[in-house]
Each structure stands twice: as C-alpha cells, then as structure tokens.
Motif scaffolding. Sequence first.
Motif, PDB file in Angstrom:
ATOM      1  N   VAL A   8       0.860  -1.175   0.000  1.00 34.93           N
ATOM      2  CA  VAL A   8       0.000   0.000   0.000  1.00 34.93           C
ATOM      3  C   VAL A   8       0.897   1.226   0.000  1.00 34.93           C
ATOM      4  O   VAL A   8       1.856   1.308   0.761  1.00 34.93           O
ATOM      5  CB  VAL A   8      -0.975   0.011   1.200  1.00 34.93           C
ATOM      6  CG1 VAL A   8      -0.236  -0.036   2.532  1.00 34.93           C
ATOM      7  CG2 VAL A   8      -1.913   1.204   1.134  1.00 34.93           C
ATOM      8  N   GLN A  10       2.063   4.851  -2.767  1.00 31.90           N
ATOM      9  CA  GLN A  10       1.804   5.840  -3.815  1.00 31.90           C
ATOM     10  C   GLN A  10       2.218   5.342  -5.191  1.00 31.90           C
ATOM     11  O   GLN A  10       1.931   5.990  -6.199  1.00 31.90           O
ATOM     12  CB  GLN A  10       2.544   7.137  -3.473  1.00 31.90           C
ATOM     13  CG  GLN A  10       2.094   7.739  -2.142  1.00 31.90           C
ATOM     14  CD  GLN A  10       3.006   8.851  -1.643  1.00 31.90           C
ATOM     15  OE1 GLN A  10       4.025   9.139  -2.269  1.00 31.90           O
ATOM     16  NE2 GLN A  10       2.651   9.458  -0.517  1.00 31.90           N
ATOM     17  N   HIS A  67      -2.980   1.408  -6.212  1.00 30.02           N
ATOM     18  CA  HIS A  67      -1.884   1.593  -5.260  1.00 30.02           C
ATOM     19  C   HIS A  67      -1.973   0.669  -4.045  1.00 30.02           C
ATOM     20  O   HIS A  67      -1.262   0.864  -3.072  1.00 30.02           O
ATOM     21  CB  HIS A  67      -1.847   3.056  -4.799  1.00 30.02           C
ATOM     22  CG  HIS A  67      -1.674   4.021  -5.922  1.00 30.02           C
ATOM     23  ND1 HIS A  67      -2.103   5.336  -5.852  1.00 30.02           N
ATOM     24  CD2 HIS A  67      -1.130   3.869  -7.165  1.00 30.02           C
ATOM     25  CE1 HIS A  67      -1.816   5.947  -6.988  1.00 30.02           C
ATOM     26  NE2 HIS A  67      -1.244   5.071  -7.794  1.00 30.02           N
ATOM     27  N   LEU A  68      -2.884  -0.305  -4.103  1.00 30.50           N
ATOM     28  CA  LEU A  68      -3.071  -1.267  -3.013  1.00 30.50           C
ATOM     29  C   LEU A  68      -3.224  -2.652  -3.607  1.00 30.50           C
ATOM     30  O   LEU A  68      -3.995  -2.846  -4.557  1.00 30.50           O
ATOM     31  CB  LEU A  68      -4.337  -0.902  -2.218  1.00 30.50           C
ATOM     32  CG  LEU A  68      -4.861  -1.938  -1.215  1.00 30.50           C
ATOM     33  CD1 LEU A  68      -3.906  -2.088  -0.035  1.00 30.50           C
ATOM     34  CD2 LEU A  68      -6.261  -1.549  -0.720  1.00 30.50           C
ATOM     35  N   ASP A 170      -7.291   2.392   0.618  1.00 28.23           N
ATOM     36  CA  ASP A 170      -6.003   2.817   1.183  1.00 28.23           C
ATOM     37  C   ASP A 170      -5.620   1.997   2.410  1.00 28.23           C
ATOM     38  O   ASP A 170      -4.796   2.417   3.219  1.00 28.23           O
ATOM     39  CB  ASP A 170      -6.067   4.296   1.566  1.00 28.23           C
ATOM     40  CG  ASP A 170      -7.150   4.593   2.606  1.00 28.23           C
ATOM     41  OD1 ASP A 170      -7.996   3.696   2.845  1.00 28.23           O
ATOM     42  OD2 ASP A 170      -7.160   5.698   3.175  1.00 28.23           O
ATOM     43  N   ARG A 171      -6.194   0.786   2.559  1.00 28.12           N
ATOM     44  CA  ARG A 171      -5.923  -0.032   3.734  1.00 28.12           C
ATOM     45  C   ARG A 171      -5.572  -1.468   3.330  1.00 28.12           C
ATOM     46  O   ARG A 171      -6.261  -2.085   2.523  1.00 28.12           O
ATOM     47  CB  ARG A 171      -7.138  -0.075   4.688  1.00 28.12           C
ATOM     48  CG  ARG A 171      -7.488   1.271   5.321  1.00 28.12           C
ATOM     49  CD  ARG A 171      -6.458   1.675   6.371  1.00 28.12           C
ATOM     50  NE  ARG A 171      -6.857   2.875   7.083  1.00 28.12           N
ATOM     51  CZ  ARG A 171      -6.603   4.117   6.703  1.00 28.12           C
ATOM     52  NH1 ARG A 171      -5.943   4.320   5.558  1.00 28.12           N
ATOM     53  NH2 ARG A 171      -6.983   5.143   7.419  1.00 28.12           N
ATOM     54  N   SER A 218      -1.399   1.528   5.981  1.00 24.72           N
ATOM     55  CA  SER A 218      -1.739   2.544   4.997  1.00 24.72           C
ATOM     56  C   SER A 218      -0.437   3.140   4.488  1.00 24.72           C
ATOM     57  O   SER A 218       0.647   2.788   4.966  1.00 24.72           O
ATOM     58  CB  SER A 218      -2.619   3.635   5.623  1.00 24.72           C
ATOM     59  OG  SER A 218      -1.864   4.410   6.551  1.00 24.72           O
TER      60      SER A 218
END
Length: 611
Positions: A8, A10, A67-68, A170-171, A218
């Motif tokens: 996770v 950017q 992004h995850l 985002d997790r 995160s």
Amino acid sequence: MCGIVGYVGQQEAAPILLDGLRRLEYRGYDSAGIAVCGDGQLRVKKSRGRLQVLSDLTHDGADLPGHLGIGHTRWATHGEPNDINAHPHVSQSGRIAVVHNGIIENYAELKEQLLHKGYGFRSETDTEVVAQLLDYYYADCGDIFEAMIRMLHAVDGAYALGIICADYPDRLLCARKDAPLLLGFGEGENMIASDVTAIIRHTRDIAYLDDGELAILSAKGIRVYDSQMRPIEKEHRHVDWDVAAAEKGGYEHFMLKEIHEQPRAIREATAARIQGGQVVLRDLNMTDQQIRDINKIFIVACGSSYHVGMVGKYNLERMLRRSVEVCLASEFRYSDPIVGKGDLVIVISQSGETLDTMAALREAKRRGAHILSIVNVVGSSIARESHTVLYTWAGPEIAVATTKAYSTQMAVLNLLGLYFSQVMGTLDHEVYSAMVRGIEKLPEQMERILEQAEHIHDIAKRCAGREDVFFIGRNLDYALSLEGSLKLKEISYIHSEAYASGELKHGTISLIEDGTLVIALGTYTPLFDKAMSNVVEVQARGAQVLALTTESHAGEMGKRVPMLMTIPDTEEMLLPQLGVVPLQLLSYYIALERGCDIDKPRNLAKSVTVE
C-alpha cells in the motif's frame, strides 16, 4: 501455502507485487496470483504455472492499476494446482480478496455453515472460506476491521493472512498465527511479506508479527494490535544481509533451514488430524469395513521414503497385528509380487512423481490392491492415480536431501496406523492415548533438540575427516540408522553403511579396526542393554563410538562413549521422529566442514522421474 506479498502506498502496486513474488520463487510453487484495488474495484489475475505466465497475462502488471494490492505464490495443499484454486480468493460480493498461508482446520464446518447461508464456493481450498466468512461478517457490521476480528475468532488453525477490500482503497489488513508474516516500513509506502526477500528492494526496516497479532497498513503508517485488540508498538529491525541470504531466512543453506522448519511442519501435518485426543482423518477415502478387511500391507517407496516405510513396518505391525512388507519400488514391479484384492499398498513419495514408485503403484493397482499414497504435492501423478491420498502438508522443500518431508511422512504414517487401530480394535486404549499425546508434543521436543545444534557441530568437527562410517542399531533404531547413513553419504560423500547390530558378528565386524567411526543408536528402551553390549563389542576392536540415546539413558551411555547426542524421552514408537533430527544436523555439519555443496549434492535430483 507458500509466498505472500502485499503493498500500500503511492506507486503502482502490481509491478511491485510481481517483483516480490519473483523473489519468492526459490520457495517452490505451482500457481500465482495478484489482486489490486483501484478505481473502487478489485482486479484479480491468477494462473497455474510459473510466475512468468502471470506476468505475461498482466503485461507486467500494467493491466491492474492501483496503489493497493496483495500477491501469492501457492504450493497446493487443499485442491489441485489450477487457476481457480490459486490465490488470491475473492468473496461472493467481489469486494474482498484474501491471500493465505497455513491451514484452516475447521474450514469444512465453516463452509457448511456458509453454504446454508446462501454462499457459493468456486474453489476446493480452505482459504476461500476466509474470504466468504469475511464477506458475511462485513455485510452484517459494515466495518472491515470488525469483520476481520470476528473471522479470526471463528477460524481454527494456522494462518498468515493478507486482506484488501474495495471499499477501503487505502488499507491493507493482515494477521498471523503459526505462520510467518512480517511488516515492511517504507517512506510513503508499507508492505507485508512471508519472507523479507520479497520486500528488501523497497525497505530494510521490518518487524515480525507474533502469533495472534494483526495490523492495518496505509501509506502513512502501520497500526499493530495484539490478540486482545490492544494497540502495540513493534520493535523494528534493520536487515543488513544480502538477498541470497534472506531467501534462506538467514540460514546458510536451505537444508539447515528445512531442518529447523520441522517442528512447524509436524504441526501442519498433525494438528488438524487430532481432535479431542482422537485421530481424525477426514481425507481418508476408506470405509471402516475396507479397513477391517485388510489382509496384508505393503509399503512401497524409494530412498528416504523407503526408510520411512522401514520405521512404519515396526509400528504398523505393532499397532495393527497385520503383516507389513516394505518394498523398494524399483524392485517391486519386477518381482512378480503376490499382491491383490484385500491387500493395502501404501505408496510414499515426496514429489508424487517418482517414476519407479509410479510404476509399482500401477502394477499393484492392476492386480487389484487398494492404493493409499502419502505424498507432499497436491495433484501429482501418484496422488491422482491412487484410490486414497493423505497429504503431508510439509510445504516446498528446496534442498535435495530431504528432511522435513521425511519427518512429515513418518508422522502421517503413524497417524494412519493409529486411525486404523481404532477401527480394527487392535491397540490398547492407554497406548493409543499416550501415542496421540506424544505426537502432540513432538514439535516442542524437536525444538529442544535443535537447541543442541552447536554441540552437534562440535562433534561433527571431530568426525569430518573420516572416509568410512558404520551406523548400527536394533529394531526402530536400525530403521532409523538407514536414514542417518543415507543423509551422511548424500551430502558429505563419506562412505557410510547401516547394519542391524545383531548382524555385526555375521561378517561386518571384520571391517571394524582401530579408529573406525561407529555411530551407535540406543534410543529404543526395550533393547538398550543389547545396544550397550554392541558398543562394547566394537570398542573392543578399536572403534571410536558416537552414540545417540534418550535423556533417561544418557548417563549410562555417557560412561562408555566419548561422543554423545541425546533426544527427549517419548513413546517408543515415536523415537525415530525425534532421533532423525540430530542425525540430520550431524550430516549437515560434517558436510559443511568438508566444504560440500550441501543443497545440491553431486549426481542427485530432487525428484527422480527416470528409471
């Protein structure tokens, strides 16, 4: 089970996941997959075969933006290797994806409950139960973290879990119990992995999750909780070894790593098969009547698996009062064997692809015998052609010289004998119960033996210069000596032979001369006095003796021999399970002192697929 990686942050997750999985390829696997969360949805790609297949399918990850994500290389345990059984597994709603190492012991019960609630299942795996159970709890409470807590309370077994949910882009969630999982702390990104190899390119700042702990990651940070859901701070460690060493978990060789993995491997092989003090083999496809009608048992195998069979002969005959014949697979098919209807042929193979063993299986099957195989590789040829299969669940074994595969084969064979004895009514209840308790204690006792590694290394330094070694033992000790001798010759190239101690006077003792190294096994209590007599006998001819015995006999044996290794006391039939560990360590350290290529000994292959 096999390799896990999660990201996770950017950056685009998919290329990082593929790179991490690539660095876990050394572990062995049969399929791979990744799931990425982006634009409010999950995208999943998985495939059987090498990782390159997955990379080509996703154009090196470009087809899965986000992004995850989580990724997995799978070594099949529940369900054959194919695209559907590959991880990650996705919930019925399509909102939750899961990767998992370990075994969910109560998955069948949970699956049945979920089926009644309207959930459907696509795979044969235990892991899909986790995904569907999470979905069920999430629909009820609306919070993925709360759903995970409920799920963890519901499942029994071992797990390292990586979880993502499309509603939480985002997790990254994870949890661990009896299976390794670590956290990687980066700048604006954080990761999880089953092995530091997968993430060392991105961060060397890590922390290991302990049993019962879970974490929420995160891009900004990582929150860790203990089993009581209390927030905790984890000690960070800096990784300063190179990638090659990290692949081996800090061990110098895969063989040493796999020797040390045996306590966990035994837990994996036995824990789900013992419930309430009883052996439960739900994967055994035989009726009670078929078991009672067994006339004779044949054990057919090669190499170390044959030595497992030699131990099994003593134990099965004692437990079942049936005749057991152990046959080399390469000889069985050519011996016109007297085998047929009413006979059970137990075929043992680590890879499930051993050609000699496969040919023997087919010959026995042609003659009408029931074929029960004990193998490690799900969906292997031997597994597919057997009437009944019991998997060892040892996980991938990289070193050519087997260690944990041998141990788990023996454990499964003992469980099989105990289960059969229940059905046949042939074993005293007190002996049965003591055996079950003994099996449950094996992992802890193995860990105690592994603590002697430095002492055994010192002994190995004194033995490494020998070119001829004799192993001697009686009964189970003789069966174990065969494996000890094979390990030594496989990886150190020392000429080594194993003999039943009573046969010394029938010829072999003529080879004993001043300074000859004799490794005497004296763990089997009923014959300990005779083992001592044989020690005296070879010492009288000038032999230097290294002995292996139990802690309760260490004092007496120690008075006679200059070098001694010990194992904890356990049930007589389980002594080889413990005794093999110091013999493996001894062989390893002797080969190390001789500068041998331990993981890849000359002229040997991991799977023998030619006759």
